[in-house]
Design a protein around this motif. Structure first.
Motif, PDB file in Angstrom:
ATOM      1  N   LEU A  46      13.145   8.997   6.420  1.00 32.05           N
ATOM      2  CA  LEU A  46      12.071   9.701   7.116  1.00 32.05           C
ATOM      3  C   LEU A  46      10.910   8.799   7.497  1.00 32.05           C
ATOM      4  O   LEU A  46      10.236   9.036   8.479  1.00 32.05           O
ATOM      5  CB  LEU A  46      11.572  10.860   6.256  1.00 32.05           C
ATOM      6  N   GLY A  47      10.629   7.775   6.701  1.00 28.20           N
ATOM      7  CA  GLY A  47       9.529   6.871   7.001  1.00 28.20           C
ATOM      8  C   GLY A  47       8.768   6.489   5.748  1.00 28.20           C
ATOM      9  O   GLY A  47       9.075   6.933   4.645  1.00 28.20           O
ATOM     10  N   LEU A  48       7.773   5.673   5.911  1.00 30.94           N
ATOM     11  CA  LEU A  48       6.953   5.218   4.794  1.00 30.94           C
ATOM     12  C   LEU A  48       5.764   6.154   4.610  1.00 30.94           C
ATOM     13  O   LEU A  48       5.220   6.676   5.588  1.00 30.94           O
ATOM     14  CB  LEU A  48       6.456   3.797   5.037  1.00 30.94           C
ATOM     15  N   LEU A  49       5.346   6.325   3.365  1.00 29.89           N
ATOM     16  CA  LEU A  49       4.177   7.149   3.079  1.00 29.89           C
ATOM     17  C   LEU A  49       2.910   6.359   3.393  1.00 29.89           C
ATOM     18  O   LEU A  49       2.829   5.164   3.134  1.00 29.89           O
ATOM     19  CB  LEU A  49       4.175   7.569   1.611  1.00 29.89           C
ATOM     20  N   ALA A  50       1.928   7.012   3.933  1.00 26.69           N
ATOM     21  CA  ALA A  50       0.689   6.352   4.311  1.00 26.69           C
ATOM     22  C   ALA A  50      -0.108   5.896   3.097  1.00 26.69           C
ATOM     23  O   ALA A  50      -0.786   4.887   3.136  1.00 26.69           O
ATOM     24  CB  ALA A  50      -0.162   7.281   5.167  1.00 26.69           C
ATOM     25  N   ARG A  51       0.000   6.631   1.991  1.00 27.99           N
ATOM     26  CA  ARG A  51      -0.804   6.299   0.806  1.00 27.99           C
ATOM     27  C   ARG A  51      -0.279   5.089   0.051  1.00 27.99           C
ATOM     28  O   ARG A  51      -1.010   4.454  -0.679  1.00 27.99           O
ATOM     29  CB  ARG A  51      -0.882   7.493  -0.125  1.00 27.99           C
ATOM     30  N   GLY A  52       1.002   4.761   0.150  1.00 26.33           N
ATOM     31  CA  GLY A  52       1.571   3.611  -0.531  1.00 26.33           C
ATOM     32  C   GLY A  52       1.602   3.792  -2.037  1.00 26.33           C
ATOM     33  O   GLY A  52       1.563   4.905  -2.552  1.00 26.33           O
ATOM     34  N   LEU A  53       1.640   2.682  -2.770  1.00 27.88           N
ATOM     35  CA  LEU A  53       1.665   2.719  -4.227  1.00 27.88           C
ATOM     36  C   LEU A  53       0.251   2.685  -4.780  1.00 27.88           C
ATOM     37  O   LEU A  53      -0.621   2.009  -4.244  1.00 27.88           O
ATOM     38  CB  LEU A  53       2.440   1.523  -4.783  1.00 27.88           C
ATOM     39  N   GLN A  54       0.043   3.408  -5.875  1.00 28.27           N
ATOM     40  CA  GLN A  54      -1.248   3.409  -6.547  1.00 28.27           C
ATOM     41  C   GLN A  54      -1.070   2.775  -7.916  1.00 28.27           C
ATOM     42  O   GLN A  54      -0.221   3.194  -8.689  1.00 28.27           O
ATOM     43  CB  GLN A  54      -1.769   4.833  -6.687  1.00 28.27           C
ATOM     44  N   HIS A  55      -1.861   1.750  -8.225  1.00 27.93           N
ATOM     45  CA  HIS A  55      -1.766   1.081  -9.519  1.00 27.93           C
ATOM     46  C   HIS A  55      -2.608   1.815 -10.558  1.00 27.93           C
ATOM     47  O   HIS A  55      -3.718   2.233 -10.284  1.00 27.93           O
ATOM     48  CB  HIS A  55      -2.238  -0.374  -9.392  1.00 27.93           C
ATOM     49  N   THR A  56      -2.053   1.961 -11.767  1.00 23.91           N
ATOM     50  CA  THR A  56      -2.778   2.609 -12.854  1.00 23.91           C
ATOM     51  C   THR A  56      -3.360   1.550 -13.785  1.00 23.91           C
ATOM     52  O   THR A  56      -2.990   0.387 -13.726  1.00 23.91           O
ATOM     53  CB  THR A  56      -1.847   3.530 -13.651  1.00 23.91           C
ATOM     54  N   ASP A  57      -4.259   1.965 -14.669  1.00 20.22           N
ATOM     55  CA  ASP A  57      -4.855   1.047 -15.628  1.00 20.22           C
ATOM     56  C   ASP A  57      -3.832   0.551 -16.656  1.00 20.22           C
ATOM     57  O   ASP A  57      -4.020  -0.499 -17.242  1.00 20.22           O
ATOM     58  CB  ASP A  57      -6.024   1.710 -16.353  1.00 20.22           C
ATOM     59  N   ALA A  58      -2.765   1.287 -16.859  1.00 16.11           N
ATOM     60  CA  ALA A  58      -1.753   0.920 -17.833  1.00 16.11           C
ATOM     61  C   ALA A  58      -0.855  -0.207 -17.310  1.00 16.11           C
ATOM     62  O   ALA A  58      -0.014  -0.707 -18.040  1.00 16.11           O
ATOM     63  CB  ALA A  58      -0.906   2.126 -18.204  1.00 16.11           C
TER      64      ALA A  58
END
Length: 59
Positions: free
Chosen positions: A42-54
């Protein structure tokens, strides 16, 4: 350019006896459960990956 990736198992029954279908690009048939399905990117998500503090990656 590389070949398209093939599914490893049926999304309905989990069996690995899959064959390309004559229905078109991305279509597959499962010999175990007698179902046909189609995979589509379907395509790539606009938000991408989100890094956590862990340190892990959260989608």
């Amino acid at each position: 350019m590389s070949e398209r990736a093939a599914p490893f198992y049926c999304p309905y029954c989990g069996d690995e006896d899959l064959r390309p279908s004559e229905q078109g690009h991305g279509a597959w048939e499962c010999a175990a459960c007698n179902r046909a399905f189609q995979l589509k990117f379907l395509g790539l998500l606009a938000r991408g990956l989100q890094h956590t503090d862990a340190g892990g990656e959260q989608i």
